[in-house]
Write a protein that holds these residues in place. Sequence first.
Motif, mmCIF file in Angstrom:
data_model
loop_
_atom_site.group_PDB
_atom_site.id
_atom_site.type_symbol
_atom_site.label_atom_id
_atom_site.label_comp_id
_atom_site.label_asym_id
_atom_site.label_seq_id
_atom_site.Cartn_x
_atom_site.Cartn_y
_atom_site.Cartn_z
ATOM 1 N N GLY A 76 0.644 -1.456 -0.111
ATOM 2 C CA GLY A 76 0.307 0.315 -0.065
ATOM 3 C C GLY A 76 0.876 1.159 0.310
ATOM 4 N N SER A 78 1.171 3.743 2.401
ATOM 5 C CA SER A 78 1.390 4.207 2.896
ATOM 6 C C SER A 78 2.716 2.900 3.563
ATOM 7 N N ASP A 82 -2.438 -3.774 2.432
ATOM 8 C CA ASP A 82 -4.282 -2.319 2.444
ATOM 9 C C ASP A 82 -4.963 -3.361 2.926
ATOM 10 N N ARG A 83 -5.784 -3.569 3.432
ATOM 11 C CA ARG A 83 -7.443 -4.517 3.570
ATOM 12 C C ARG A 83 -8.292 -4.266 2.778
ATOM 13 N N TRP A 84 -8.077 -3.207 1.817
ATOM 14 C CA TRP A 84 -9.297 -2.967 1.139
ATOM 15 C C TRP A 84 -9.201 -2.114 0.068
ATOM 16 N N HIS A 85 -9.438 -2.058 -1.036
ATOM 17 C CA HIS A 85 -9.254 -1.418 -1.896
ATOM 18 C C HIS A 85 -10.165 -0.574 -2.832
ATOM 19 N N CYS A 121 -13.779 -3.556 9.055
ATOM 20 C CA CYS A 121 -13.622 -3.038 7.103
ATOM 21 C C CYS A 121 -14.767 -2.594 6.318
#
Length: 145
Positions: A76, A78, A82-85, A121
């Motif tokens: 990701g 950061s 990532d957990r989602w996009h 989430c």
Amino acid sequence: MARPRSAGASARPGWRDRHGRGMRSAVTGPQLPLLHSRADLFDMTVASTAEYLKDIWPDELANVSFEVAGLPSAVGDSGGIDRWHVIAPERRVILYRLPIERLAHLHHHDDLHRRMLIESCVFRAVAELLGKDPWDLAPERFRHL
């Protein structure tokens, strides 16, 4: 002395025909598939949460597609995973199952807390898509009388 096998006995070791009543089957019967894996439960939780949010925000989420993937293809922005996009122009929300399940720091490892993690989430991803705070998506849900 070994007992002779009956003609109806199964060839699989560990399976047997008890008292002539036939082989044991699932409680749900052959009509309903059983949920055996965490992936199935994850998909079901995402789908039910998405339907709940679509009922609350029908105009804003009319053409949004919710997808589940195993892992993101890259690290990701950061530097984390990532957990989602959210792809706003395409109206797509992609949730990554393995990072959500494996990188969670749950204080209780049970089905309820895992489901609440997945639902949170989905809420946060939809909030990102709509440009809202996750708590504003279903304010009546959190108002206790």
